[in-house]
Design a protein around this motif. Structure first.
Motif, short mmCIF file in Angstrom:
data_model
loop_
_atom_site.label_atom_id
_atom_site.label_comp_id
_atom_site.label_asym_id
_atom_site.label_seq_id
_atom_site.Cartn_x
_atom_site.Cartn_y
_atom_site.Cartn_z
N VAL A 187 0.98 -0.84 0.40
CA VAL A 187 -0.47 0.53 -0.24
C VAL A 187 0.87 1.22 -0.20
O VAL A 187 1.67 1.23 0.53
CB VAL A 187 -0.69 0.43 0.94
CG1 VAL A 187 -1.73 1.33 1.58
CG2 VAL A 187 -1.58 -1.15 1.04
N ALA A 188 0.36 2.29 -0.65
CA ALA A 188 1.11 3.72 -0.65
C ALA A 188 0.66 4.68 -0.79
O ALA A 188 -0.06 4.51 -0.71
CB ALA A 188 2.08 3.82 -2.51
N GLU A 223 5.59 6.39 -0.12
CA GLU A 223 5.82 5.41 0.33
C GLU A 223 5.49 5.15 0.56
O GLU A 223 4.31 4.29 0.37
CB GLU A 223 6.09 6.90 1.90
CG GLU A 223 6.76 6.09 2.34
CD GLU A 223 6.84 7.21 4.02
OE1 GLU A 223 7.54 7.58 4.25
OE2 GLU A 223 5.86 7.27 5.33
N ILE A 224 6.40 3.55 0.95
CA ILE A 224 5.68 2.06 1.31
C ILE A 224 6.75 1.88 1.91
O ILE A 224 7.64 1.42 2.23
CB ILE A 224 5.52 1.13 0.03
CG1 ILE A 224 5.05 1.69 -1.31
CG2 ILE A 224 5.34 0.12 0.18
CD1 ILE A 224 4.73 1.13 -3.07
N HIS A 225 5.92 1.25 3.29
CA HIS A 225 6.43 0.30 4.39
C HIS A 225 7.51 0.96 5.13
O HIS A 225 8.60 1.25 5.32
CB HIS A 225 7.06 -1.15 4.11
CG HIS A 225 5.88 -1.81 3.92
ND1 HIS A 225 5.06 -2.11 4.03
CD2 HIS A 225 6.60 -2.63 2.25
CE1 HIS A 225 4.34 -2.90 3.79
NE2 HIS A 225 4.57 -3.37 2.59
N GLY A 226 7.31 2.50 4.37
CA GLY A 226 8.51 3.17 5.32
C GLY A 226 9.43 4.11 4.57
O GLY A 226 10.29 4.88 4.83
N THR A 227 9.75 3.24 3.06
CA THR A 227 10.33 3.43 2.17
C THR A 227 10.38 4.52 1.41
O THR A 227 9.38 4.44 0.46
CB THR A 227 10.87 2.21 1.49
OG1 THR A 227 11.49 1.53 2.00
CG2 THR A 227 12.08 2.35 0.82
N ARG A 228 10.92 5.59 0.96
CA ARG A 228 10.23 6.68 0.68
C ARG A 228 11.01 6.17 -1.01
O ARG A 228 12.06 6.11 -1.20
CB ARG A 228 11.06 8.36 0.74
CG ARG A 228 10.35 9.07 0.17
CD ARG A 228 9.25 9.94 0.92
NE ARG A 228 8.97 10.10 1.57
CZ ARG A 228 8.67 10.73 2.53
NH1 ARG A 228 9.28 12.18 1.73
NH2 ARG A 228 8.33 10.83 3.96
N ILE A 229 10.07 6.74 -1.86
CA ILE A 229 10.24 6.63 -3.03
C ILE A 229 10.11 7.41 -4.50
O ILE A 229 8.93 7.97 -4.56
CB ILE A 229 9.42 5.29 -3.94
CG1 ILE A 229 9.53 4.27 -2.58
CG2 ILE A 229 10.32 4.72 -5.33
CD1 ILE A 229 8.31 2.51 -2.56
N ARG A 230 11.15 7.46 -5.22
CA ARG A 230 11.14 8.48 -5.97
C ARG A 230 10.63 8.36 -6.95
O ARG A 230 12.19 7.01 -7.37
CB ARG A 230 12.21 9.05 -6.23
CG ARG A 230 12.34 10.69 -6.94
CD ARG A 230 11.80 12.06 -6.55
NE ARG A 230 11.42 13.24 -7.32
CZ ARG A 230 11.84 13.90 -8.60
NH1 ARG A 230 10.68 12.55 -9.43
NH2 ARG A 230 11.94 14.53 -9.05
N ARG A 247 -5.47 0.07 -4.98
CA ARG A 247 -4.59 -0.55 -5.38
C ARG A 247 -3.15 -1.07 -5.07
O ARG A 247 -2.16 -0.43 -3.88
CB ARG A 247 -4.45 -0.87 -6.77
CG ARG A 247 -5.51 -0.49 -8.23
CD ARG A 247 -5.11 -0.90 -9.28
NE ARG A 247 -5.05 0.78 -9.56
CZ ARG A 247 -4.53 1.45 -10.34
NH1 ARG A 247 -4.30 -0.23 -11.75
NH2 ARG A 247 -4.38 2.67 -10.59
N GLN A 248 -2.38 -2.42 -4.43
CA GLN A 248 -1.37 -2.15 -4.80
C GLN A 248 -0.32 -1.49 -5.11
O GLN A 248 -0.55 -1.57 -6.27
CB GLN A 248 -1.48 -4.11 -4.43
CG GLN A 248 -1.57 -4.20 -3.34
CD GLN A 248 -1.12 -4.64 -2.00
OE1 GLN A 248 -0.09 -4.71 -1.31
NE2 GLN A 248 -1.99 -3.67 -0.95
N VAL A 249 0.68 -1.41 -4.86
CA VAL A 249 1.54 -0.66 -5.85
C VAL A 249 3.04 -2.14 -5.79
O VAL A 249 3.19 -1.95 -4.56
CB VAL A 249 2.11 1.07 -5.28
CG1 VAL A 249 3.02 1.57 -6.35
CG2 VAL A 249 0.99 1.76 -5.98
N ASN A 250 3.43 -1.92 -7.07
CA ASN A 250 5.29 -3.09 -7.32
C ASN A 250 6.07 -2.31 -7.72
O ASN A 250 5.66 -1.48 -8.76
CB ASN A 250 4.97 -3.84 -7.50
CG ASN A 250 6.02 -4.86 -8.18
OD1 ASN A 250 6.86 -4.59 -6.98
ND2 ASN A 250 6.36 -4.63 -9.09
N ALA A 300 0.70 0.00 -11.15
CA ALA A 300 -0.83 -1.08 -10.12
C ALA A 300 -1.32 -0.99 -11.28
O ALA A 300 -1.59 -0.86 -12.01
CB ALA A 300 -1.27 0.33 -9.28
N GLY A 301 -1.87 -2.39 -10.83
CA GLY A 301 -2.83 -3.15 -11.47
C GLY A 301 -1.82 -3.51 -12.69
O GLY A 301 -2.60 -3.47 -14.38
N GLY A 302 -0.24 -3.43 -13.23
CA GLY A 302 0.54 -3.76 -13.88
C GLY A 302 0.53 -2.29 -15.53
O GLY A 302 1.08 -2.48 -16.05
#
Length: 232
Positions: free
Chosen positions: A38-39, A48-55, A93-96, A114-116
Motif C-alpha cells: 500500500v502506497a 512511500e511504501i512501508h516507510g521507504t520513500r520512493i522517487r 491498488r497495491q503498488v509494486n 499498479a495493476g500492471g
C-alpha cells in the motif's frame, strides 16, 4: 522382487507445474518487500511504501507549493492537483516498484506499477508531470502526447519544476518566466501608500507589489512566493 507402481494424481501434477512456473528461477533475483504494498502519496512524483520513500524514476512533477496558469491565465495549485491525481489513480491498488537507482537524498528511485500500469508514464501522459530528461528519456513520448492534448499543466503556462526549485533556493520570489507573464504595462500601481490584501483588487496587482515594493513580502505570509492567497 518387483515394486508396485506409484500412481500420480493428474490434478496434483498440474498444480505442481503451475506453481513451478510461477516461482522465480534460482538466479539470485529477489523482490524487495519494502517496494511493494500500500502506497502513501507524498507529492506528484514521490510515494512511500512501508516507510521507504520512493522517487518515481524519469519524471518531475510540480512541487506542492507550486502554482501554474490555466488557459485563461488564472493561477491554480498544480502541485497539489498532481499529488491528488496520483493518489486517485492508485486508489486501493497495491503498488509494486522496481528500483533503478538511489538519489542524492538517499531515496529509492524506481519505476512503479499498479495493476500492471506504469504510474510514472501515466503521470506524464496525463500532464501531471514532465519527462525528467536529465535522468531518463523513457517518458518523452508521453510528454509529447500530453502537450499535444493540452492535458494537466499543459493547458496553460507553468515553470518547469526544476526551475521553480532552483529559483526558490536562490531566494527569488517569482521565477523569471513568471515575471514575464506579469508585465503590467499601463497600470498605475505604486508602492505608496502601503496596502494590505483586503485593499488589493486583483492577484496581478498583489504580484506587482510583491515584486516591486519593499513591503511586498508582507503580502506573502507563508513565504511560498504567492501573495494574498485569498485572491491568488
Amino acid at each position: 522382487m518387483s515394486h508396485p507402481k506409484r500412481l500420480v494424481n493428474p490434478a496434483l501434477a498440474a498444480i505442481t507445474l503451475v506453481l513451478a512456473g510461477a516461482l522465480p528461477a534460482c538466479s539470485g533475483e529477489t523482490v524487495d518487500p519494502d517496494l511493494q504494498g500500500v502506497a502513501s502519496v507524498i507529492d506528484g512524483d514521490t510515494i512511500e511504501i512501508h516507510g521507504t520513500r520512493i522517487r518515481l524514476n524519469g519524471i518531475d512533477a510540480p512541487e506542492s507549493g507550486q502554482r501554474c496558469q490555466n488557459a485563461r491565465g488564472t493561477a491554480w495549485r498544480c502541485g497539489q492537483q498532481a499529488a491528488l491525481a496520483l493518489s486517485d489513480r492508485i486508489g486501493r491498488r497495491q503498488v509494486n516498484c522496481q528500483q533503478t537507482d538511489t538519489d542524492r537524498y538517499g531515496r529509492v528511485v524506481a519505476d512503479c506499477f499498479a495493476g500492471g500500469e506504469n504510474l510514472n508514464r501515466w503521470m506524464v501522459r496525463e500532464g501531471w508531470a514532465v519527462a525528467y530528461r536529465q535522468y531518463s528519456t523513457a517518458y518523452i513520448a508521453a510528454e509529447d502526447d500530453a502537450r499535444t492534448g493540452q492535458r494537466g499543466i499543459w493547458q496553460g503556462r507553468f515553470d518547469m519544476p526544476w526551475d521553480w526549485r532552483a529559483e526558490r533556493r536562490s531566494g527569488q520570489n517569482v521565477a523569471p518566466t513568471m515575471q514575464r507573464l506579469y508585465e503590467f504595462a499601463g497600470q498605475n500601481w505604486s508602492c505608496g501608500p502601503r496596502r494590505t490584501c483586503s485593499q488589493i483588487g486583483s492577484c496581478d496587482e498583489a504580484r506587482w507589489y510583491l515584486q516591486n515594493c519593499p513591503w511586498g513580502g508582507k503580502l506573502d505570509r507563508d513565504n511560498d512566493g504567492i501573495p494574498c492567497e485569498s485572491i491568488c
